[in-house]
Enzyme design. Structure first.
Site, mmCIF file in Angstrom:
data_model
loop_
_atom_site.group_PDB
_atom_site.id
_atom_site.type_symbol
_atom_site.label_atom_id
_atom_site.label_comp_id
_atom_site.label_asym_id
_atom_site.label_seq_id
_atom_site.Cartn_x
_atom_site.Cartn_y
_atom_site.Cartn_z
ATOM 1 N N HIS A 1 0.833 -1.214 0.000
ATOM 2 C CA HIS A 1 0.000 0.000 0.000
ATOM 3 C C HIS A 1 0.868 1.265 0.000
ATOM 4 O O HIS A 1 0.806 2.087 -0.903
ATOM 5 C CB HIS A 1 -0.874 0.052 1.257
HETATM 6 C C1 BDR Z 1 -3.165 1.619 5.005
HETATM 7 O O1 BDR Z 1 -3.523 1.294 6.355
HETATM 8 C C2 BDR Z 1 -2.393 0.867 7.075
HETATM 9 O O2 BDR Z 1 -2.626 -0.399 7.617
HETATM 10 C C3 BDR Z 1 -1.240 0.797 6.113
HETATM 11 O O3 BDR Z 1 -0.042 1.228 6.707
HETATM 12 C C4 BDR Z 1 -1.660 1.685 4.968
HETATM 13 O O4 BDR Z 1 -1.244 3.014 5.183
HETATM 14 C C5 BDR Z 1 -3.777 0.593 4.066
HETATM 15 O O5 BDR Z 1 -5.172 0.642 4.128
#
Ligand code: BDR
Ligand code: CA
Length: 306
Positions: free
Chosen positions: A240
């Site tokens: 992500h």
């Molecule tokens: C986002 O949420 C967090 O768990 C991760 O670091 C990322 O920024 C993904 O939905």
């Protein structure tokens, strides 16, 4: 490209930090921290630990402890570990965060060099919303604000509707996405990030090439992949946050669409990002991605680390 990471480290945040450090395309000038995956105190400690681990002076500015309006959600210990780095709880540090708050620093740094600075926001958007309260021209003063958050078509990852960063502070996300005042806002959401998988073999390769940083990421990545196995049935993780930083450096690897948006702040759909014709801002939303190119860029850049 002068860049500030606004971050809640977090496994994929740590993966982003090391990429930023390794990349010739990014000059990481500071980190600002935010609650989300962990408390803001843990986020600051983790950011300082990451900066110390590469023996480079990267100042850290602590951000907001809480969202703008909602009661804080519980940190995502089941996704990132109790303190954000999987099972590794020993994060001894010798440095301290700067005295200035994250929002104050973001505003003054942007105003000092209009059009120069990239802010890559990979946690809840509270610090960015607070920066806009201080200076409505904050985003206009940036080169670009690139956000990991939301989704247009892919649904949520914490509820059927909401992505985690927007869910953790929906009012801040809505404020930023609907803010007047100009400037470039790019959204790297689940529409693209859930197409970019990282597997055990990828972590193994990184650890073999770069035992220090890659070895650490492999250790904490195992915790992260175990979580994703419970939701996707596959032992893998999504890139992500690294995807957001790669979009800062190489926007040509993404297909973007101009969309006016808002984020729902109440009811069952809270945290959902939806098109909204009356927004005062047009955002660029990533709707497609060159997956092999992003993965290749991430891995070849990381291979530069010791
Ligand atoms: C986002 O949420 C967090 O768990 C991760 O670091 C990322 O920024 C993904 O939905
Ligand atoms: Ca994050």
């Amino acid at each position: 490209m002068k860049t500030i990471l606004d971050t809640d480290p977090g496994v994929d945040d740590a993966m982003t930090f090391y990429y930023a450090h390794a990349s010739a395309g990014t000059d990481l000038i500071a980190m600002t921290t935010i609650f989300g995956n962990v408390t803001v105190e843990d986020a600051t400690q983790n950011a300082l630990w990451l900066a110390e681990s590469v023996q480079t002076e990267i100042p850290v500015y602590q951000g907001s402890k809480t969202p703008l309006e909602i009661i804080p959600n519980t940190p995502s210990a089941h996704v990132h570990g109790e303190h954000g780095f999987g099972d590794l709880n020993d994060r001894t540090i010798t440095t301290k965060a700067e005295a200035e708050s994250a929002a104050e620093f973001l505003v003054s740094e942007a105003a000092r060099q209009p059009g120069e600075l990239t802010v890559c926001a990979i946690g809840p958007l509270t610090n960015i919303a607070l920066a806009l309260d201080i200076d409505p021209k904050f985003i206009a003063n940036l080169r670009q604000l690139v956000i990991m958050g939301g989704s247009l078509e892919a649904g949520g990852n914490i509820t059927p509707y909401a992505e985690a960063n927007f869910w953790n502070d929906p009012h801040a996300a809505n404020k930023v996405l609907t803010s007047p005042g100009g400037g470039t806002v790019i959204i790297v959401g689940l529409d693209v990030t859930t197409r970019i998988s990282f597997f055990q073999s990828d972590y193994d390769e990184m650890a073999a090439q770069s035992p220090k940083a890659g070895g650490f990421l492999k250790d904490i990545g195992e915790f992260y992949m175990r979580f994703y196995e419970t939701v996707t049935g596959k032992y893998q993780a999504y890139l992500h946050d690294p995807a957001a930083l790669i979009a800062c450096e190489a926007p040509e690897l993404f297909t973007m669409q101009d969309v006016m948006l808002k984020v729902i702040t109440e009811g069952e759909n809270v945290g959902e990002m939806v098109p909204h014709l009356f927004s005062e801002r047009v955002c660029k939303v990533c709707i497609d991605v060159d997956i092999p190119a992003v993965l290749n860029r991430y891995k070849t850049t990381m291979a530069r680390l010791p």
